[in-house]
Scaffold this motif. Structure first.
Motif, PDB file in Angstrom:
ATOM      1  N   SER A  15    -136.385  17.008-100.700  1.00 14.60           N
ATOM      2  CA  SER A  15    -137.014  16.868-102.016  1.00 14.60           C
ATOM      3  C   SER A  15    -136.731  18.060-102.922  1.00 14.60           C
ATOM      4  N   ASP A 496    -142.866  16.690-102.033  1.00 17.57           N
ATOM      5  CA  ASP A 496    -142.402  16.315-100.696  1.00 17.57           C
ATOM      6  C   ASP A 496    -143.270  15.213-100.090  1.00 17.57           C
ATOM      7  N   GLN A 513    -137.241  11.417-101.590  1.00 21.90           N
ATOM      8  CA  GLN A 513    -136.300  11.898-102.608  1.00 21.90           C
ATOM      9  C   GLN A 513    -136.453  11.129-103.922  1.00 21.90           C
ATOM     10  N   ALA A 516    -139.331  12.642-105.648  1.00 25.61           N
ATOM     11  CA  ALA A 516    -138.981  13.942-106.241  1.00 25.61           C
ATOM     12  C   ALA A 516    -138.233  13.749-107.559  1.00 25.61           C
TER      13      ALA A 516
END
Lengths: 532, 148
Positions: A15, A496, A513, A516
Motif C-alpha cells: 500500500s 493498509d 492496493q 490505497a
C-alpha cells in the motif's frame, strides 16, 4: 533535524508504494521511510541449491524465525495462527504467493446482506477504477469470463493449467463445482520491463526472475522517477503531535541507528494490520494517552487473519510439483452465504500445484507418512511429485477480543515495544473451516487422491493482517473515515489492511492496493481542504 | 567441538548414527544413506541457526541411549530412535529436518528421484498448458457472485 516534507509515508510495501506513486503527480515533496532495505534478487533462495532449506531460516515467512535485522519480533504465543510478513522495500509483496483475487461486492455489505459484522463505508464500485489501475501497475495475469467474480480484464493471459490444474479441473467438473484459473501477479508474458515467468516454482519466498510482481520492481521505480524519496533502513519509533492535535512528524532511527526527527504536513501509515496499530499505540502521549487516533478505543482491535484450512493428498499421476508457480486455480463455489451450511459468509478455495522434495520429506515425516528406516525410500518415491492440494481461505469476522497490543517486555533491536497478538478463531469461522475441509476431501476423492492430510489452521498462516484500524463514518465505531483520514488527527491517513471492516474470503493484496489508490485519489481531490 | 564443527566429536558421531537410522542406504534405489560423508559434511556445515536445537536433540538421544548412540548395535539404535521420534518436540523436529534437507539436496539423491541437481534459477522449468476445454462447463454457468 530534517527539513519538513509535504507527505511522509511509513512503509514501502503493497500500500505504501501505491499511495506514494499516486500522490507523486501532485509534485509534493514525498518521503517514504522503510525499516527494511532494497532486495537483491541475485541472493533469493531459488538461485541456490539450498533453496528449500532457506524457507526454514532466513527466508521463513515468520519474522520470529527469520529474525533479520530489518524484522521486529511479535509475541504471538496466544494465537493459534502465527503472524507472517516481510520487511523490506516491497514489504509483503516480496514474500507472497501472488494469488490476486479481489473482494466481492457482497463483502462490502456484510451487515445489510447477512446480518453480521458491519458494512463498509464504501462499495465495490467505488474501487473498480483503482482495481483496474492496480492490475495494470502490478501486472495481473488471468482469464476473463469467470462467472464466479464480477467482470474484469486482466492485462496478461493466465498461467497454464499444467498437470495439477488439469487434474483438479477434472475433479471439480465431476462434482459440478465452480473453478477458474487464478488471477495472479506472475507475468505470463514480458510486461513493463519484467521478464515472463520461467517456472522457477519457488515464488513465495521472492522471485529471482522478477516475473512475480513486488512493489520494489513495479511501483517504486516509477514513483522514484516521479520524485518520491525512499529512505530504506529507517525504522519509525513514534508519531509526534503538536499543540493543535495534528501530527507533527515522526521520530525514527536511520540506517546508522541515529535518532532522527522528520517533520511532515501529512503522514500516511502503510505498515500492515500489525505494524500500524503498533505504531499508533507506541505514539501515546499526554494529548493522546491511549495511543494516537484511538478515541474509539478500536486501534488494534478486530484483528482478522483468514484462517486457512489446508487439505492435500497424493495421486498416482505426477503433478506439477515445485516446477511451476504454486498459484493455480480458485473456486468460488462456497464464497457467498448459504444459510443451509450452518454459517454466514464463505471462503475461496485456492488450489496448489505441489511442493519440492525437501518440503515434501519434512511435511510427510511430520504427518507420519514417511517412515524412518527401511521403508523410507519406497514411501518417499510414492509421495514426492504426487501431491495435490488446496486451501479454504475462510472469512474471519471482526471480534474486538482479537487484537494487537504492545507487549510489556518484548522489544525490537531499537528498543521499541513489540506487538503482542491475542487471537482465537470464532465459532462461525470454525464451522466454515469444517465445511471447507469436508468439501476439500470430496474434491481430492474425485481426483482419486489418497493419504489425505489436513492442516487447519495453517500454523504459520497469518499472512493477511486486517481490521485493526477500521474505516467508517462513525468516529465512535471506527478509526479512520471513509477516505482513510483519522477521525482524531486530521493530517494522519491509513492505507493498509488495517482499514478492512470485514475480511472477505480472499487474499487481500489486490484490495489493499486498490484502497490505497482510492485514498490517494480522495486526497488529491481534496488538497485545498484536506484538513477540514 | 573443533574449530571447524559446531558439534563435539561424540555429537557428530551420534548425528551420523541417527541419520543412518532415519535414512539408510539403499541398493534397490542406488542411493547413499544420510550417514554418507558428503551429506554429513553438508549437514554440519549448514547447521547455522539450528545448531542449538540439534545439539539439544543429540543430547536427548544420548540420554535415552544411556551411552553414545554410535556405540550401540543396530537393533538398539533403532529402538532408541523409535523412542526419540515418539518423544517429539521442537528439537527432534529440527534434527529430523536438518537430516532430510541435506539428504534431499544431494546430487546423487536428487538424480535418483529423476530430478536435475540444480537450483531452479536461471533455467526454470516447463509447465504444460493443460486442457482448457475443461473450462467449457464452467463458462456455461450463470454468475455466482451476489450483486450488492
Amino acid at each position: 533535524m530534517n527539513d519538513p516534507v509535504d507527505v511522509l509515508v511509513i512503509g514501502a510495501g503493497a500500500s505504501g508504494a501505491a499511495v506514494a506513486w499516486s500522490l507523486a503527480e501532485t509534485k509534493m515533496h514525498i518521503v517514504c521511510l522503510e525499516q527494511g532495505g532494497w532486495m537483491n534478487p541475485a541472493t533469493y533462495p531459488s538461485t541456490g541449491r539450498d533453496w528449500e532449506a532457506r524457507a526454514f531460516g532466513d527466508y521463513s515467512p515468520s519474522p520470529n524465525i527469520r529474525a533479520r535485522p530489518e524484522d521486529y519480533p511479535i509475541n504471538d504465543a496466544n494465537s493459534p495462527i502465527k503472524v507472517v510478513n516481510f520487511n523490506g522495500v516491497g514489504g509483503g509483496t516480496v514474500m507472497y504467493t501472488a494469488h490476486f483475487p479481489r473482494l466481492h461486492p457482497s463483502d462490502f455489505r456484510v451487515r445489510s446482506l447477512d446480518g453480521a459484522a458491519d458494512d463498509w463505508p464504501i462499495d465495490y464500485d467505488a474501487l473498480v477504477p483503482f482495481f483496474e489501475e492496480n492490475d495494470r501497475m502490478m501486472g495481473v495475469s488471468g482469464l476473463a469470463g469467470d462467472p464466479g467474480v464480477p467482470p474484469r480484464n486482466p492485462p496478461m493471459p493466465p498461467l497454464p493449467l499444467g498437470r495439477s490444474g488439469t487434474m483438479l479441473g477434472k475433479a471439480m467438473n465431476r462434482l459440478g463445482w465452480h473453478w477458474w484459473p487464478s488471477d495472479t501477479t506472475v507475468a505470463t508474458v514480458d510486461y513493463d520491463g519484467r521478464a515472463r515467468c520461467i517456472n522457477l516454482g519457488h515464488c513465495t519466498p521472492a522471485c529471482a526472475q522478477g516475473a512475480k510482481a513486488s512493489t520494489d520492481i513495479t511501483y517504486w521505480p516509477v514513483a522514484q522517477r516521479a520524485g518520491v524519496e525512499l529512505r530504506p533502513h529507517c525504522r519509525v519509533r513514534e508519531i509526534t503531535t503538536n499543540e493543535h492535535g495534528m501530527a507533527a512528524g515522526v521520530v525514527y532511527y536511520d540506517a546508522d541507528g541515529i535518532e532522527q526527527f522528520q517533520a511532515a504536513h501529512v503522514i500516511v501509515l502503510a505498515c500492515n494490520g500489525v505494524g500500524t496499530p503498533r505504531l499508533l499505540l507506541n505514539s501515546a502521549s499526554g494529548r493522546f494517552p491511549n495511543g494516537l487516533a484511538n478515541s474509539s478505543g478500536l486501534v488494534g482491535k478486530n484483528l482478522m487473519f483468514h484462517p486457512y484450512a489446508q487439505v492435500y493428498g497424493y495421486v498416482d499421476e505426477a503433478t506439477d510439483s515445485n516446477r511451476a508457480p504454486p498459484t493455480c486455480l480458485w473456486s468460488k463455489e462456497f464464497y457467498e452465504t448459504d444459510a443451509s451450511r450452518g454459517f454466514v459468509r464463505g471462503y475461496t478455495f485456492q488450489f496448489g500445484r505441489g511442493v519440492g522434495p525437501v518440503v515434501e520429506a519434512v511435511a510427510s515425516e511430520a504427518k507420519g507418512l514417511l517412515p524412518w528406516g527401511a521403508g523410507h525410500h519406497a514411501a518417499f518415491r510414492r509421495l514426492n511429485g504426487h501431491r495435490l492440494g488446496l486451501s479454504a481461505i475462510c472469512e474471519d469476522l471482526p471480534e474486538e477480543h482479537n487484537r494487537v497490543t504492545l507487549d510489556p517486555v518484548l522489544k525490537d533491536s531499537h528498543g521499541i515495544p513489540a506487538p503482542r497478538i491475542d487471537y482465537t478463531i470464532g465459532e462461525n469461522t470454525a464451522r466454515m473451516m469444517g465445511h471447507g475441509i469436508a468439501r476439500a476431501k470430496e474434491i481430492l476423492a474425485a481426483a482419486e487422491a489418497t493419504d489425505i492430510c489436513v492442516n487447519s489452521p495453517i500454523l504459520y498462516g497469518g499472512w493477511h493482517l486486517l481490521g485493526t484500524a477500521r474505516m467508517g463514518a462513525d468516529p465512535a465505531r471506527s478509526v479512520v473515515n471513509e477516505w482513510g483520514r483519522s477521525h482524531d488527527v486530521k493530517n494522519l491517513f491509513i492505507v493498509d489492511g488495517s482499514l478492512f471492516v470485514t475480511s472477505g474470503g480472499v487474499n487481500p493484496t489486490s484490495t489493499i492496493q486498490a484502497l490505497a489508490l482510492y485514498i490517494a485519489d480522495q486526497m488529491k481531490q481534496r488538497l485545498a481542504n484536506l484538513f477540514d | 567441538m573443533s574449530a571447524d564443527s559446531p558439534l563435539t566429536p561424540t555429537q557428530s558421531e551420534d548425528l551420523r548414527a541417527i541419520a543412518a537410522v532415519i535414512i539408510p542406504a539403499s541398493a534397490e534405489f542406488d542411493v547413499p544413506g544420510a550417514d554418507d560423508p558428503a551429506i554429513q559434511a553438508d549437514m554440519v556445515a549448514t547447521l547455522g541457526r539450528d545448531t542449538g536445537l540439534v545439539r539439544e536433540a543429540l543430547d536427548e538421544l544420548a540420554h535415552l541411549a544411556g551411552t553414545p548412540l554410535a556405540g550401540l548395535d543396530p537393533a538398539c539404535r533403532e529402538a532408541v530412535a523409535v523412542e526419540l521420534r515418539a518423544k517429539g518436540g521442537a528439537a527432534v523436529a529440527t534434527l529430523t529436518r536438518v537430516v532430510l534437507q541435506s539428504y534431499y539436496r544431494d546430487d546423487r539423491v536428487v538424480r535418483s528421484l529423476g530430478l536435475e541437481p540444480r537450483p531452479p534459477y536461471p533455467k526454470g522449468y516447463v509447465l504444460e498448458d493443460g486442457d482448457w476445454s475443461l473450462l467449457d462447463a464452467v463458462r456455461a454457468r450463470p454468475p455466482l457472485w451476489r450483486r450488492a
